[in-house]
Structures are given as structure tokens and as C-alpha cells.
Design an enzyme around this catalytic site. Structure first.
Site: not given
Length: 506
Positions: A21, A190
Site C-alpha cells: 500500500d 478502497e
């Protein structure tokens, strides 16, 4: 370990290990990157680059996880999820969502700190993937986040807030600004990253799942919407599955680039660099016409020497390098500084000594995403029967090789493993005597993260046990770990010393 590059081109991934991420920001001529650290401490790794290709690890922004008592034990898939890194008002800011507690932030005057302790910006379960924006045009501050259905029952939507300019809290109840249930074919939206560009509010956010999804872009003239969307990066006929979640950065010369991850099983989420341009309608185009690139012209930035986050360690004075993280908040006495080289670990007493997945005192680093040989020398000084120490590959399943003190006082080389559903370890090979209480341990990793164990107890390296296929946890790639442990009881159980840790590409 560096990925082979050329003077004029680079090859993906630029970070070939589990830097999950990623988010990136530029300050002057310097680029900085952070990534998810989940339940490991210290958390929030901080990487630096001058060319977006060569990266070094310069520190961590989070010394210990909060609430501290909850992270006194391993919580491998919890903790710090999908941080966002920004620079505002002469300070660095990192926001992240802890799915069990809410949205936190830390900030510092410089990338090397000192960083504040974590501040809870918005409390709640299932709040993840938070990103702030300070709008230079209006002076307003905003916050966007996604949702984890496992905690909240909500997913596939993004919620926006007005935020206090000092980043200490939100100013309203929040509004769903993107509901991807209303977008045909979209699911698991997301990882939003929020930007202001060309009169638009932009949200770069992936959907479709980490292994099979795509990267989307959303834009609106107003922060609270309505937003229009477009898929800007997808796998197509490449071998880059995902491609998923990252950050956009602009160089001093005005070039745009996008860093994102690719899910690679036991290797975790490796980081790719994509060129970014704009089409006639003002939408970003990532990669080569929306498909990931394998090799591409380097960014137009000053040449830099090859670099990568450190892996090797001689542990000078008993200190370990920045690449190491504990599997839980550390306690005093787990590692001892001293005058010589070598990592001296205390054989911590634990009722869970039979399963390294449950131990908080495992010192870990990322499993490299390429074939390699991992070696370390171990000396066991623990006199307690059952005291043990070793080199492990940790994931949902685990394997380790090391030394153990027997009830007869002799030290033996042992090799053990545990399956994902197993509550106890089993022998992967017959124990053999280590007469000097020392051994050189080796794990060779090949394609598919298949690991071969071997050890040298004084008569050369000898293979041990069958091939072990490393596995990830749910969100975290497999980890290399060093540990020392003893059965539950009272009193000091001794120490183990690790020296000359090396990772060599195969």
C-alpha cells in the site's frame, strides 16, 4: 537487494519485496515513501529516493503501536493499514486507518523526526485507508477514507469529511462521496488518495480486489461530489495482476509518475512505477495506454547510484538495522547491546514456544521477491532445557531451522515446521548434534517462494528436510525471522547470538 536496471531505463518492480500500500510525496528534490506495517514495530517505514527507482530505508515514523496493550502480542494482519504521506505547513503528515480503532495521524518537522505520538482523528471500527487534503486554494482541509466490511459491515464506498486544519479531528458527520455499488461492475473500492489538480478534486482509488482488480480515478468540482470515474490502469495482457493502490507524484520538471503495488502471494505486495500522462479530456493515463509497463524510460531526474533497502546486517555492538521489525511492541531486554558484533537475543520464556507465529519477540524483515540465499550464524548459550533459537520463514504456515538445548544438556540442530491449521510444530528432519553449540543456517528460496533449508554444524552445509513453500498471512507477505525462546518458567534462560546475516541473490 537491487533490481537490475540500466542507465536509461528501469524495470519493475522497483521495490521487490512487501512494501504494501505505498504512498509517495515529493519535497524539493527528494521523494519519500511510506507503506503499511500492520502489527509490526516499529511501524510506518520511511523510504527516500532522488530518482523514484532507487530507494533506501531511512527510518520509521511509529515507534510503538497503540493501544499498546493490544499489540503486546502478534496481530499480524491488524494495526497500520494503507497510510497516506503528505507535506503541509512545513511538516510531514502520515494518516492511516486501524480497522479496529479508527483513523490516526502522526507528524514531524522532518522525515527523520521527531515524530509525534499517534493521535486519534476519528474513532470507529472499519475505518481504513485514510487520506487528508489541505486545499491551498480555499484553505479548507478534507479527509477521505474507505471501509472494512469485516469490522463495519460496510464496503465499496468512500466517506468524506471536512477536517480541522491542524489535522486533529473532523468537523462533520461525514458523507458518502463515492458509492461504488452504483457503478456497474465495481466492487471492493478502497485505498483512496486525494489530490487537487486543474480545478478538480481527484481521488485515485483501486477496486476489484488486490489480486484481480484495477486502478480507478474519480474527479469532481466539489469535494463532496458528484464524482465521475474512469479505469486508468488494469492488467490486460500483462503479468501484473491487480494492479493496485498507490500514489501520484510530480517531479520538479513536471513529469507525473504513479507508484502502486502488485500482490505476489508469499512475496507480498511489490512496488511498481508507472509513467502518468493526461488525455485530451483531462484524465490521467497510467502505464502504456492504461496497461502496466515492465520496462520504461527512467524519470527525467539526476542519475543516482543503485540502491535498495538494506538486508544484510553484522549487528555492530548488538544493534540491529532499520530493516528489522518485531512482531509486536518490543519489551526491554529482548535484545542486548554489548561491545562486540552480533545480535544477542534473550531466550524469552513463553508458553507459546512451540509456535513462532504466536511469539512477540521475533525480529523480522521482508522476504525478498527474487530467488536468494539467506544465511546467518547462530550460537546458543541458553542452558535451560528446551531453550531454542533459529532462522524462520513465517506466514500462515512456518518453517524454521536452528538450535535447541536438550534435557541431557546437549545442543542439537533442529528443523521444524507448522501448517496453516496446525497448533503445534513438527519435525521436518531428524535432530542432529551441534557439538560446539553453533551452526551456520541457510534458507535458499526459489520460484514460488519454495524454500530449501540447510545447516553447517562444523562439517559443511548439509540439506535438511523437504522443500517448504512459504505462505503469506491474509494481508502480509511471508517474513524472515530471528528468534530465541525458552519454555515458560522463572529466571533467566540464557541467550542466543546471531552474526553475519546475509541475503545473496541466487
Amino acid at each position: 537487494m537491487t533490481v537490475e536496471q540500466t542507465a536509461t531505463t528501469y524495470r519493475n518492480p522497483v521495490l521487490n519485496a512487501d512494501w504494501s500500500d505505498p504512498d509517495v510525496v515529493r519535497v524539493g528534490d527528494d521523494f519519500y515513501l511510506t507503506a503499511s506495517s500492520f502489527g509490526r514495530a516499529p511501524g510506518l517505514p520511511l523510504l527516500h529516493s532522488r530518482d523514484l527507482v532507487n530507494w533506501t530505508l531511512v527510518g520509521h515514523a511509529l515507534e510503538r503501536l497503540e493501544p499498546a496493550e493490544e499489540f503486546a502480542v502478534p496481530r499480524h494482519d491488524c494495526g497500520v493499514w494503507a497510510p497516506s504521506l503528505r507535506h503541509h505547513d512545513d511538516r510531514f503528515w502520515i494518516f492511516w486507518g486501524d480497522p479496529d480503532h479508527g483513523i490516526f495521524q502522526v507528524n514531524a518537522p522532518g522525515i527523520r523526526g521527531p515524530w509525534t505520538g499517534p493521535h486519534l482523528v476519528k474513532e470507529g471500527k472499519g475505518l481504513i485507508d485514510a487520506c487528508p487534503l489541505w486545499d491551498e486554494e480555499t484553505g479548507e482541509a478534507y479527509l477521505v477514507h474507505a471501509w472494512a466490511r469485516s469490522r463495519s459491515g460496510i464496503k465499496n464506498r468512500l466517506t468524506g469529511h471536512r477536517m480541522r486544519p491542524d489535522g486533529t479531528g473532523v468537523l462533520d458527520e461525514g458523507k458518502v462521496i463515492v458509492d461504488a455499488d452504483r457503478i456497474p461492475g465495481w466492487f471492493t473500492l478502497e485505498g483512496p488518495k486525494l489530490y487537487r489538480h486543474d480545478g478538480w478534486f481527484w481521488i485515485m482509488a483501486p477496486a476489484g480486489g488486490v489480486e484481480t482488480g484495477w486502478q480507478g480515478a474519480f474527479r469532481s468540482r466539489d469535494f463532496f461530489g458528484p464524482y465521475e470515474e474512469r479505469i486508468v490502469l488494469e492488467q490486460r495482457d500483462t503479468d501484473v495482476n491487480g494492479p493496485h493502490q498507490g500514489g501520484w507524484v510530480r517531479t520538479p520538471a513536471g513529469e507525473d509518475w504513479f507508484l502502486h503495488f502488485q500482490q505476489r502471494g508469499a512475496y507480498g505486495r511489490v512496488v511498481h512505477l508507472q509513467p502518468m500522462t493526461w488525455d485530451a479530456e483531462g484524465w490521467p493515463v497510467l502505464g502504456e495506454d492504461g496497461a502496466p509497463v515492465t520496462e520504461h524510460r527512467r524519470p527525467a531526474l539526476p542519475p543516482q547510484p543503485p540502491a535498495a533497502p538494506a538486508t544484510d546486517d553484522d549487528f555492530p555492538g548488538g544493534r540491529y538495522g532499520r530493516q528489522w521489525q518485531w512482531t509486536a511492541n518490543p519489551q526491554d531486554g529482548w535484545a542486548t547491546q554489548h561491545s562486540a558484533d552480533g545480535l544477542r537475543l534473550t531466550c524469552v520464556r513463553s508458553a507459546g514456544a512451540h509456535d513462532p507465529r504466536t511469539l512477540p519477540n521475533v525480529l523480522t524483515q521482508r522476504l525478498p521477491g527474487m530467488p536468494c540465499a539467506v544465511e546467518v550464524e547462530l550460537s546458543l548459550a541458553g542452558q535451560e532445557p528446551g531453550a531454542r533459537a533459529g532462522l524462520a520463514v513465517l506466514g500462515d504456515a512456518f518453517g524454521w531451522i536452528g538450535l535447541e538445548r536438550g534435557a541431557d544438556g546437549a545442543v542439537r540442530l533442529v528443523h521444524r515446521f507448522g501448517e496453516s491449521v496446525a497448533e503445534r510444530e513438527r519435525d521436518a528432519a531428524h535432530p542432529r548434534l551441534a557439538p560446539d553449540g553453533r551452526a551456520r543456517l541457510r534458507i535458499e528460496t526459489g520460484a514460488g517462494a519454495r524454500c530449501r533449508f540447510s545447516a553447517d554444524t562444523g562439517d559443511g552445509f548439509r540439506p535438511s528436510g523437504p522443500v517448504f513453500a512459504a505462505t503469506p498471512w491474509r494481508w502480509v507477505g511471508a517474513l524472515l525471522g530471528l528468534f530465541a525462546v525458552a519454555p515458560a518458567g522463572h529466571g533467566h534462560a540464557g541467550t542466543a547470538t546471531f552474526t553475519h546475516f546475509r541475503i545473496t541473490p541466487s
